[in-house]
Every structure is written in structure tokens, then in C-alpha cells.
Design a protein around this motif. Structure first.
Motif, PDB file in Angstrom:
ATOM      1  N   SER A 174      -4.137  -5.796  -4.412  1.00  0.00           N
ATOM      2  CA  SER A 174      -4.696  -4.134  -5.233  1.00  0.00           C
ATOM      3  C   SER A 174      -6.062  -4.202  -5.147  1.00  0.00           C
ATOM      4  O   SER A 174      -6.487  -3.018  -4.469  1.00  0.00           O
ATOM      5  N   GLY A 190      -1.094   2.552  -9.527  1.00  0.00           N
ATOM      6  CA  GLY A 190      -1.745   2.339 -11.099  1.00  0.00           C
ATOM      7  C   GLY A 190      -1.456   0.647 -11.082  1.00  0.00           C
ATOM      8  O   GLY A 190      -1.583   0.049  -9.693  1.00  0.00           O
ATOM      9  N   LYS A 191      -1.213   0.103 -11.916  1.00  0.00           N
ATOM     10  CA  LYS A 191      -0.856  -1.414 -12.503  1.00  0.00           C
ATOM     11  C   LYS A 191       0.627  -2.262 -11.692  1.00  0.00           C
ATOM     12  O   LYS A 191       0.824  -2.409 -11.429  1.00  0.00           O
ATOM     13  N   CYS A 204       6.738   0.630  -6.492  1.00  0.00           N
ATOM     14  CA  CYS A 204       6.840  -0.365  -6.691  1.00  0.00           C
ATOM     15  C   CYS A 204       6.516  -2.059  -6.336  1.00  0.00           C
ATOM     16  O   CYS A 204       7.490  -1.844  -4.995  1.00  0.00           O
ATOM     17  N   GLU A 257      -1.591   8.179  -5.468  1.00  0.00           N
ATOM     18  CA  GLU A 257      -1.655   6.901  -7.164  1.00  0.00           C
ATOM     19  C   GLU A 257      -1.909   5.692  -6.626  1.00  0.00           C
ATOM     20  O   GLU A 257      -1.122   5.216  -5.913  1.00  0.00           O
ATOM     21  N   GLN A 271      -6.779  -0.846  -2.609  1.00  0.00           N
ATOM     22  CA  GLN A 271      -7.863  -0.106  -4.004  1.00  0.00           C
ATOM     23  C   GLN A 271      -9.034  -0.118  -3.262  1.00  0.00           C
ATOM     24  O   GLN A 271      -9.932   1.730  -2.606  1.00  0.00           O
TER      25      GLN A 271
END
Length: 144
Positions: free
Chosen positions: A129, A82-83, A110, A80, A133
Motif C-alpha cells: 500500500s 482506497g483501503k 481489490c 483511485e 501510494q
């Protein structure tokens, strides 16, 4: 991206002569640090940028024991992203036992800034980021 390779060390064994369960979590950390370095983001770079990345959750399912001197391969994949948080999966193979899957683990992370506040990776760490990704999209395409 190369998988992380290691040789099980004697001091990592327990009284039964197998690798103590806590060492799998250490191996996952070593594999994570290696993966980030291969992506061009050694952990020290984050610290120099003023970020830290605590482990929020860790788990490991043990399937087949690893013993002293066994060759181990760890493949890290993104579960996963996420932001604020991301989760990594670790497939741990015993190459001395014909590549048998010995354990599967996950860690959730995080990033925090100098003030201890969560970082919005897609805004404050956009380059990382995007790289993260892209790297894992390429891996997913390779698996298909």
C-alpha cells in the motif's frame, strides 16, 4: 517507471485488419503486470503471499484503430486508491502513428485472501500500500 511497449501481432487483428477490441483489455492486463513487476511486486509474489487480485470492472474507450505491426505504448496511472479497492487508468498510444492516443481504459481491483475475503490493503498489505501510494504520488508530481 517505464511505459509498457508492445508490437501489435497479426493474430490480434479482426476481419477488418485492425486490432480486435478484446485485445486492448489483454494489453491492459499485460501493462498492469509489468507495472507491478517494475514496482518490485510481480504478481506471483502476491500469489505466494496468499492473495489474488480479481478485476472488478474493466472498460475501454476506443479512439483510433491500431493495426498489425504497429508499435504501442501503454502508460499506467493510478486513478483511485482506497483501503480495499483501487482503479488504474491506461493510456494506449500508437507510436507508429506519431503517438496518437488510440484508447483509454480503466480497471478496478481489490485483493482477496485465501478464503476469498477482501483484504484491507492499508493493514494486511501495508508495505505494498505504501509503495503503491508513493509511486503514484511521484508520478502525479512529475505530471505537474
Amino acid at each position: 517507471m517505464k511505459p509498457y511497449m508492445l508490437k501489435a501481432r497479426y493474430y490480434e487483428t479482426d476481419q477488418m485488419g485492425i486490432i480486435h477490441h478484446a485485445n486492448y483489455i489483454r494489453w491492459m492486463e499485460e501493462a498492469r503486470i509489468d507495472m507491478l513487476s517494475q514496482m518490485g511486486y510481480p504478481y506471483r509474489r502476491f500469489e505466494e503471499m496468499g492473495y489474488i487480485s480479481p478485476v472488478l470492472h474493466a472498460e475501454c474507450e476506443y479512439k483510433k484503430s491500431v493495426k498489425f505491426d504497429d508499435e504501442v505504448k501503454i502508460v499506467v496511472s493510478l486513478q483511485e486508491f482506497g483501503k480495499v479497492k483501487f482503479t488504474l487508468r491506461y493510456d494506449i498510444y500508437n507510436m507508429s502513428e506519431d503517438g496518437v492516443l488510440s484508447a483509454v481504459g480503466t480497471t478496478r481491483h481489490c485483493f482477496l485472501n485465501k478464503d476469498g475475503r477482501p483484504v484491507m490493503m492499508n493493514k494486511e498489505m501495508k508495505e505494498f500500500s505504501d509503495v503503491m501510494q508513493k509511486y503514484f504520488e511521484e508520478i502525479d508530481e512529475y505530471k505537474s
